[in-house]
Design an enzyme around this catalytic site. Structure first.
Site, PDB file in Angstrom:
ATOM      1  N   ALA A 150       0.867  -1.199   0.000  1.00 44.91           N
ATOM      2  CA  ALA A 150       0.000   0.000   0.000  1.00 44.91           C
ATOM      3  C   ALA A 150       0.893   1.236   0.000  1.00 44.91           C
ATOM      4  O   ALA A 150       0.506   2.274   0.515  1.00 44.91           O
ATOM      5  CB  ALA A 150      -0.921  -0.009   1.212  1.00 44.91           C
ATOM      6  N   GLU A 193      -1.940   3.644 -12.910  1.00 44.60           N
ATOM      7  CA  GLU A 193      -3.284   3.654 -12.331  1.00 44.60           C
ATOM      8  C   GLU A 193      -4.225   4.452 -13.245  1.00 44.60           C
ATOM      9  O   GLU A 193      -3.791   5.442 -13.842  1.00 44.60           O
ATOM     10  CB  GLU A 193      -3.242   4.292 -10.930  1.00 44.60           C
ATOM     11  CG  GLU A 193      -2.408   3.446  -9.966  1.00 44.60           C
ATOM     12  CD  GLU A 193      -2.279   4.042  -8.562  1.00 44.60           C
ATOM     13  OE1 GLU A 193      -2.860   5.111  -8.298  1.00 44.60           O
ATOM     14  OE2 GLU A 193      -1.582   3.413  -7.742  1.00 44.60           O
ATOM     15  N   HIS A 240      -6.183   2.099  -4.978  1.00 43.98           N
ATOM     16  CA  HIS A 240      -5.424   3.157  -4.295  1.00 43.98           C
ATOM     17  C   HIS A 240      -6.314   3.902  -3.293  1.00 43.98           C
ATOM     18  O   HIS A 240      -6.465   5.122  -3.356  1.00 43.98           O
ATOM     19  CB  HIS A 240      -4.809   4.120  -5.314  1.00 43.98           C
ATOM     20  CG  HIS A 240      -3.679   4.933  -4.744  1.00 43.98           C
ATOM     21  ND1 HIS A 240      -2.637   5.405  -5.510  1.00 43.98           N
ATOM     22  CD2 HIS A 240      -3.418   5.371  -3.484  1.00 43.98           C
ATOM     23  CE1 HIS A 240      -1.799   6.087  -4.750  1.00 43.98           C
ATOM     24  NE2 HIS A 240      -2.255   6.083  -3.505  1.00 43.98           N
ATOM     25  N   ILE A 241      -6.889   3.119  -2.365  1.00 47.23           N
ATOM     26  CA  ILE A 241      -7.798   3.729  -1.388  1.00 47.23           C
ATOM     27  C   ILE A 241      -7.303   3.533   0.055  1.00 47.23           C
ATOM     28  O   ILE A 241      -8.084   3.665   0.998  1.00 47.23           O
ATOM     29  CB  ILE A 241      -9.245   3.202  -1.523  1.00 47.23           C
ATOM     30  CG1 ILE A 241      -9.300   1.684  -1.747  1.00 47.23           C
ATOM     31  CG2 ILE A 241      -9.988   3.901  -2.652  1.00 47.23           C
ATOM     32  CD1 ILE A 241      -8.943   0.824  -0.597  1.00 47.23           C
ATOM     33  N   GLY A 296      -5.732   5.377   1.968  1.00 47.56           N
ATOM     34  CA  GLY A 296      -5.985   6.556   2.816  1.00 47.56           C
ATOM     35  C   GLY A 296      -7.360   7.147   2.579  1.00 47.56           C
ATOM     36  O   GLY A 296      -7.657   8.241   3.057  1.00 47.56           O
TER      37      GLY A 296
HETATM   38  N1  LIG Z   1      -2.108   3.565  -0.342  1.00 46.97           N
HETATM   39  C1  LIG Z   1      -2.362   4.786   0.072  1.00 46.97           C
HETATM   40  O1  LIG Z   1      -3.440   5.321  -0.126  1.00 46.97           O
HETATM   41  C2  LIG Z   1      -1.299   5.534   0.806  1.00 46.97           C
HETATM   42  C3  LIG Z   1      -1.670   6.446   1.788  1.00 46.97           C
HETATM   43  C4  LIG Z   1      -0.682   7.125   2.491  1.00 46.97           C
HETATM   44  C5  LIG Z   1       0.647   6.911   2.173  1.00 46.97           C
HETATM   45  N2  LIG Z   1       0.995   6.055   1.204  1.00 46.97           N
HETATM   46  C6  LIG Z   1       2.396   5.794   0.893  1.00 46.97           C
HETATM   47  O2  LIG Z   1       2.968   5.051   1.952  1.00 46.97           O
HETATM   48  C7  LIG Z   1       4.373   5.243   1.968  1.00 46.97           C
HETATM   49  C8  LIG Z   1       4.893   5.359   3.367  1.00 46.97           C
HETATM   50  O3  LIG Z   1       4.290   6.446   4.035  1.00 46.97           O
HETATM   51  P1  LIG Z   1       4.796   6.904   5.475  1.00 46.97           P
HETATM   52  O4  LIG Z   1       3.966   8.050   5.870  1.00 46.97           O
HETATM   53  O5  LIG Z   1       4.906   5.757   6.388  1.00 46.97           O
HETATM   54  O6  LIG Z   1       6.264   7.422   5.095  1.00 46.97           O
HETATM   55  P2  LIG Z   1       7.448   7.749   6.095  1.00 46.97           P
HETATM   56  O7  LIG Z   1       8.338   8.677   5.369  1.00 46.97           O
HETATM   57  O8  LIG Z   1       6.946   8.134   7.438  1.00 46.97           O
HETATM   58  O9  LIG Z   1       8.193   6.335   6.258  1.00 46.97           O
HETATM   59  C9  LIG Z   1       8.899   5.732   5.233  1.00 46.97           C
HETATM   60  C10 LIG Z   1       9.988   4.857   5.857  1.00 46.97           C
HETATM   61  O10 LIG Z   1      10.620   4.121   4.809  1.00 46.97           O
HETATM   62  C11 LIG Z   1      12.016   4.098   5.089  1.00 46.97           C
HETATM   63  N3  LIG Z   1      12.738   3.781   3.869  1.00 46.97           N
HETATM   64  C12 LIG Z   1      13.094   4.604   2.845  1.00 46.97           C
HETATM   65  N4  LIG Z   1      13.736   3.911   1.897  1.00 46.97           N
HETATM   66  C13 LIG Z   1      13.778   2.617   2.316  1.00 46.97           C
HETATM   67  C14 LIG Z   1      14.302   1.437   1.765  1.00 46.97           C
HETATM   68  N5  LIG Z   1      14.910   1.414   0.579  1.00 46.97           N
HETATM   69  N6  LIG Z   1      14.203   0.291   2.476  1.00 46.97           N
HETATM   70  C15 LIG Z   1      13.591   0.301   3.688  1.00 46.97           C
HETATM   71  N7  LIG Z   1      13.070   1.401   4.268  1.00 46.97           N
HETATM   72  C16 LIG Z   1      13.158   2.537   3.580  1.00 46.97           C
HETATM   73  C17 LIG Z   1      12.292   5.464   5.685  1.00 46.97           C
HETATM   74  O11 LIG Z   1      13.515   5.478   6.397  1.00 46.97           O
HETATM   75  C18 LIG Z   1      11.084   5.663   6.570  1.00 46.97           C
HETATM   76  O12 LIG Z   1      11.281   5.150   7.846  1.00 46.97           O
HETATM   77  C19 LIG Z   1       4.604   6.451   1.070  1.00 46.97           C
HETATM   78  O13 LIG Z   1       5.014   6.005  -0.188  1.00 46.97           O
HETATM   79  C20 LIG Z   1       3.243   7.047   0.881  1.00 46.97           C
HETATM   80  O14 LIG Z   1       3.131   7.764  -0.282  1.00 46.97           O
HETATM   81  C21 LIG Z   1       0.044   5.347   0.516  1.00 46.97           C
HETATM   82  O1  LIG Z   2      -5.450  10.315  -2.026  1.00 44.90           O
HETATM   83  C1  LIG Z   2      -4.609  10.007  -2.857  1.00 44.90           C
HETATM   84  O2  LIG Z   2      -4.776  10.151  -4.080  1.00 44.90           O
HETATM   85  C2  LIG Z   2      -3.240   9.446  -2.423  1.00 44.90           C
HETATM   86  C3  LIG Z   2      -3.235   8.737  -1.105  1.00 44.90           C
HETATM   87  C4  LIG Z   2      -1.861   8.265  -0.692  1.00 44.90           C
HETATM   88  O3  LIG Z   2      -1.208   7.555  -1.668  1.00 44.90           O
HETATM   89  C5  LIG Z   2      -0.976   9.343  -0.144  1.00 44.90           C
HETATM   90  O4  LIG Z   2       0.114   9.540  -0.659  1.00 44.90           O
HETATM   91  O5  LIG Z   2      -1.387   9.980   0.837  1.00 44.90           O
END
Ligand SMILES: NC(=O)c1ccc[n+]([C@@H]2O[C@H](COP(=O)([O-])OP(=O)(O)OC[C@H]3O[C@@H](n4cnc5c(N)ncnc54)[C@H](O)[C@@H]3O)[C@@H](O)[C@H]2O)c1
Ligand SMILES: O=C(O)CC[C@@H](O)C(=O)O
Length: 409
Positions: free
Chosen positions: A238, A269, A292-293, A295
């Protein structure tokens, strides 16, 4: 409330991708009424046409803000990413054009963590394939291959805002949590950091990715990493679609080496809900696919809308850049009774003295001054008496290395 040099109704704000109503409410409550609101993202040519005279733009993860877009959007002052990820924005190009970018780093993290935990349970119980079978009239009533998550090992890759919350929730369910991160992290609860990714993969029943999109994480999970996973273990992603090699994952589902998967993010996507979603994973009943939901909950979206809109309002009204992802961070007090000059410049030697010369040469008294730099740009904020602001702004704009200068009053 502070006024800005432009009447607020002349400040054009474009909000794309159906950001939450809370964003509109926050902006309108702050006096901004010239808001164009669209439910979808836009293809590049329409995007450029729509934001070429915009001062602020709000996006989520679909809108690609490329260098070309920044070059065309001459009036753009700031971008609000109503999400965590900012990989869809060319942050270097934004900075070089003096455009401050903001996001919401924490507002949707809990929503993602909850989804991941739910998916882990569903995958270990083989629910996706049982559900699919039921929809086709089948009846897979069997305990074969179905397990509790209690006592199983969860391997988290990326122990940041989301990874840590997944860790805490998983321990609450009796799971053993191990994590791999490129940075040494304080483990929460009884979680343990594993220094070698292969060691983590070899001991995990569930592997969950929570890394950002970076050049170093592009395809970081491919054939070799999948082969190192325990036979039958499940893979969750995710984070970002660029992190997992989807063809390698499809091959491992086909062979049965991966027992199931939950994927929320994809290399490509659909731009809108009307476009077809294409992936080689569609053929597998044991692949839990979501659009991609991670969040996308009411709570998260409402919080994000308020948080990012407030950051845009603060930057517009008084120049505060706290928590910008590409600008030097400056927390500014209000500036009643003075005019506030904001000067964004390349971080090159001599520029600060050139700025200060503008005030000394023109005999302008500085009421307060703030400076913050990062390795590429500097951001200077100067409060002066109202009568001098026009001439000062004029002179500041002439300084070599100036990226953008504006005045607030
Ligand atoms: N699916 C969704 O809707 C959704 C929602 C929110 C966030 N995200 C995604 O989730 C991801 C993480 O978000 P977060 O807020 O936890 O980020 P964050 O920056 O708080 O944490 C990311 C972690 O990954 C580590 N990291 C970086 N490169 C690495 C590697 N090569 N190997 C191992 N660890 C590594 C960093 O040191 C950090 O601790 C982001 O890509 C964000 O865009 C997706
Ligand atoms: O809401 C979105 O389009 C992206 C959500 C998630 O991937 C994020 O980066 O917060």
């Amino acid at each position: 409330m502070a006024n800005t040099s432009l009447d607020k109704d002349k400040i054009k704000i474009v909000l794309l991708e159906g950001v939450h109503q809370s964003a509109l409410d926050t902006l309108q409550a702050a006096g901004y009424s010239n808001i164009e609101y669209l439910k979808t993202s836009l293809p590049q040519d329409q995007l450029i046409e729509t934001i070429k005279d915009a001062h602020f733009v709000g996006i989520r993860s679909r809108t690609q803000l490329t260098r070309e877009v920044f070059e065309a959007a001459e009036k753009l002052v700031s971008v609000g990413c109503f999400c965590i990820g900012t990989n869809q924005v060319d942050l270097d190009a934004a900075r070089e054009h003096g455009v401050a970018v903001f996001n919401a780093p924490y507002s949707n993290t809990r929503s993602v963590a909850e989804l991941v935990i739910a998916e882990a349970i569903l995958l270990l119980r083989r629910i996706p394939e049982k559900n699919a079978s039921c929809h086709r009239g089948g009846w897979l009533k069997t305990a074969a291959g179905a397990y509790e998550v209690r006592g199983k090992t969860l391997g988290i890759i990326g122990y940041g805002a989301i990874g840590t919350q997944v860790s805490v929730l998983a321990e609450g369910l009796g799971m053993k949590v191990r994590f791999f991160d490129v940075v040494t992290k304080l483990p929460l609860g009884n979680a343990e950091q594993v220094r070698d990714l292969n060691d983590l993969l070899a001991q995990s029943d569930i592997v969950s990715l929570h890394v950002p999109e970076l050049p170093s994480t592009k395809n970081m999970f491919g054939e070799a990493q999948i082969a190192t996973m325990k036979p039958g273990a499940v893979l969750l992603n995710a984070s970002r679609g660029s992190v997992v090699d989807i063809d390698a994952l499809a091959a491992a589902l086909e062979s049965g080496h991966v027992g199931g998967t939950a994927i929320d993010v994809f290399p490509v996507e659909p731009r809108s809900n009307d476009d077809e979603f294409v992936t080689p994973l569609r053929q597998f009943d044991n692949a839990l696919l979501t659009p991609h939901i991670g969040g996308s909950t009411q709570e998260a979206q409402a919080n994000i809308g308020t948080e990012v809109a407030e950051k845009l309002v603060k930057y517009s009204d008084n120049g505060t850049t706290i928590s910008s992802v590409n600008f030097p961070e400056v927390a500014l007090p209000s500036h009643s009774g003075t005019h506030r000059l904001l000067h964004v410049h390349q971080n090159i030697p001599g520029i600060l003295s050139a700025i200060n010369r503008v005030f000394s040469d023109n005999n302008i008294n500085i009421c307060s001054q703030y400076l913050q730099t990062n390795e590429r740009i500097g951001y200077v904020v100067v409060d002066i008496n109202a009568e001098y602001s026009e001439i000062a702004l004029d002179e500041l704009r002439k300084i070599e290395g100036t990226i953008r200068a504006r005045v607030l009053f």
